[in-house]
Design a protein around this motif. Structure first.
Motif, mmCIF file in Angstrom:
data_model
loop_
_atom_site.group_PDB
_atom_site.id
_atom_site.type_symbol
_atom_site.label_atom_id
_atom_site.label_comp_id
_atom_site.label_asym_id
_atom_site.label_seq_id
_atom_site.Cartn_x
_atom_site.Cartn_y
_atom_site.Cartn_z
ATOM 1 N N ALA A 1 0.851 -1.194 0.000
ATOM 2 C CA ALA A 1 0.000 0.000 0.000
ATOM 3 C C ALA A 1 0.880 1.234 0.000
ATOM 4 O O ALA A 1 1.838 1.331 0.781
ATOM 5 N N MET A 2 0.565 2.155 -0.900
ATOM 6 C CA MET A 2 1.213 3.460 -0.890
ATOM 7 C C MET A 2 0.342 4.360 -0.033
ATOM 8 O O MET A 2 -0.824 4.607 -0.359
ATOM 9 N N ILE A 3 0.914 4.805 1.097
ATOM 10 C CA ILE A 3 0.187 5.580 2.103
ATOM 11 C C ILE A 3 0.982 6.852 2.389
ATOM 12 O O ILE A 3 2.215 6.836 2.391
ATOM 13 N N ARG A 4 0.270 7.903 2.655
ATOM 14 C CA ARG A 4 0.919 9.171 3.005
ATOM 15 C C ARG A 4 1.934 8.934 4.116
ATOM 16 O O ARG A 4 1.648 8.253 5.098
ATOM 17 N N ASP A 5 3.119 9.465 3.965
ATOM 18 C CA ASP A 5 4.246 9.180 4.862
ATOM 19 C C ASP A 5 3.922 9.360 6.343
ATOM 20 O O ASP A 5 4.312 8.548 7.170
ATOM 21 N N ARG A 6 3.172 10.377 6.687
ATOM 22 C CA ARG A 6 2.909 10.641 8.111
ATOM 23 C C ARG A 6 1.958 9.637 8.752
ATOM 24 O O ARG A 6 1.820 9.622 9.968
ATOM 25 N N TYR A 7 1.298 8.785 7.956
ATOM 26 C CA TYR A 7 0.339 7.822 8.502
ATOM 27 C C TYR A 7 0.807 6.366 8.397
ATOM 28 O O TYR A 7 0.097 5.457 8.823
ATOM 29 N N CYS A 8 1.968 6.139 7.847
ATOM 30 C CA CYS A 8 2.441 4.769 7.635
ATOM 31 C C CYS A 8 2.487 3.946 8.917
ATOM 32 O O CYS A 8 2.152 2.758 8.913
ATOM 33 N N SER A 9 2.885 4.547 10.016
ATOM 34 C CA SER A 9 3.026 3.791 11.268
ATOM 35 C C SER A 9 1.700 3.193 11.741
ATOM 36 O O SER A 9 1.689 2.174 12.426
ATOM 37 N N PHE A 10 0.580 3.795 11.363
ATOM 38 C CA PHE A 10 -0.724 3.270 11.764
ATOM 39 C C PHE A 10 -1.056 1.948 11.069
ATOM 40 O O PHE A 10 -1.919 1.203 11.519
ATOM 41 N N PHE A 11 -0.400 1.657 9.974
ATOM 42 C CA PHE A 11 -0.749 0.491 9.168
ATOM 43 C C PHE A 11 0.333 -0.583 9.151
ATOM 44 O O PHE A 11 0.186 -1.603 8.482
ATOM 45 N N LYS A 12 1.414 -0.375 9.894
ATOM 46 C CA LYS A 12 2.535 -1.318 9.849
ATOM 47 C C LYS A 12 2.165 -2.711 10.350
ATOM 48 O O LYS A 12 2.796 -3.685 9.963
ATOM 49 N N ASN A 13 1.132 -2.834 11.170
ATOM 50 C CA ASN A 13 0.717 -4.142 11.685
ATOM 51 C C ASN A 13 -0.531 -4.678 11.007
ATOM 52 O O ASN A 13 -1.139 -5.632 11.503
ATOM 53 N N ASN A 14 -0.922 -4.085 9.900
ATOM 54 C CA ASN A 14 -2.103 -4.581 9.191
ATOM 55 C C ASN A 14 -1.785 -5.964 8.623
ATOM 56 O O ASN A 14 -0.843 -6.111 7.836
ATOM 57 N N PRO A 15 -2.552 -6.994 9.007
ATOM 58 C CA PRO A 15 -2.241 -8.360 8.588
ATOM 59 C C PRO A 15 -2.410 -8.618 7.091
ATOM 60 O O PRO A 15 -1.909 -9.623 6.578
ATOM 61 N N ASP A 16 -3.092 -7.720 6.405
ATOM 62 C CA ASP A 16 -3.348 -7.928 4.978
ATOM 63 C C ASP A 16 -2.296 -7.279 4.085
ATOM 64 O O ASP A 16 -2.330 -7.454 2.869
ATOM 65 N N LEU A 17 -1.372 -6.538 4.675
ATOM 66 C CA LEU A 17 -0.341 -5.852 3.902
ATOM 67 C C LEU A 17 1.025 -6.481 4.150
ATOM 68 O O LEU A 17 1.381 -6.783 5.281
ATOM 69 N N ASP A 18 1.773 -6.643 3.071
ATOM 70 C CA ASP A 18 3.140 -7.139 3.163
ATOM 71 C C ASP A 18 4.145 -5.995 3.215
ATOM 72 O O ASP A 18 5.254 -6.164 3.718
ATOM 73 N N GLU A 19 3.754 -4.857 2.661
ATOM 74 C CA GLU A 19 4.687 -3.731 2.565
ATOM 75 C C GLU A 19 3.916 -2.425 2.539
ATOM 76 O O GLU A 19 2.824 -2.350 1.979
#
Length: 183
Positions: free
Chosen positions: A67-85
């Motif tokens: 997932a390409m996510i706005r840089d300031r919000y990346c930390s919120f999604f680092k543990n999403n089980p459906d994303l590898d990167e």
């Protein structure tokens, strides 16, 4: 038209980018191993995109999903089980270049636009030679970058509209969960 948008158009025309067009669900049976989801707006908008991550994981369990996510919000999604990167999207020209440079090496096969507010992420995906780009966009001058442009149904919830991209790619009309994955 903003100067930035004019430069984006010039870049895509210079490279002569045109995505593979999709007709009559012609990709519904294809298997993709490298998938990108673009969601580069605010935190709430990206949270509303998490059902897309889950639906893609269910449809393509062996795929690498980024997932390409706005840089300031990346930390919120680092543990999403459906994303590898997670690929940080940085604003500005240096950020544009750094993101594009990373994307062109990633060899993605398809990109889903969950939610973007400017054409930059879509231009990056196109310049990175991603063959299929599916999603919503309102500025006609960038339509040539989409393999399939989806018109949102304003009577449906935003999550349903975002899941439409997955429905069109997989051919699955039902059974997609609207549950969000919260950080």
């Amino acid at each position: 038209m903003k100067t930035k948008h004019k430069i984006f158009l010039w870049l895509t025309r210079l490279k002569k980018t045109a995505q593979k067009k999709i007709y009559n669900n012609s990709i519904a049976g294809l298997k993709f191993s490298r998938i990108l989801v673009l969601s580069t707006t605010a935190l709430g908008d990206t949270l509303l995109s998490t059902p897309v991550f889950s639906a893609l994981r269910k449809a393509y369990p062996q795929a690498t999903i980024s997932a390409m996510i706005r840089d300031r919000y990346c930390s919120f999604f680092k543990n999403n089980p459906d994303l590898d990167e997670i690929i940080p999207f940085h604003k500005g020209w240096i950020g544009f270049y750094l993101t594009w440079n990373k994307m062109k090496k990633a060899d993605f096969e398809i990109a889903f636009i969950a939610h973007i507010s400017d054409p930059g992420p879509m231009v990056i995906a196109s310049l990175a030679s991603i063959p299929y780009i599916i999603g919503y966009w309102s500025q006609k001058e960038f339509d040539h970058l989409l393999s399939l442009k989806i018109t949102p149904n304003l009577k449906e919830h935003l999550i349903e509209n975002r899941l439409d991209t997955v429905r069109l790619a997989t051919g699955r009309a039902n059974g997609l969960s609207k549950n969000m994955v919260l950080p």
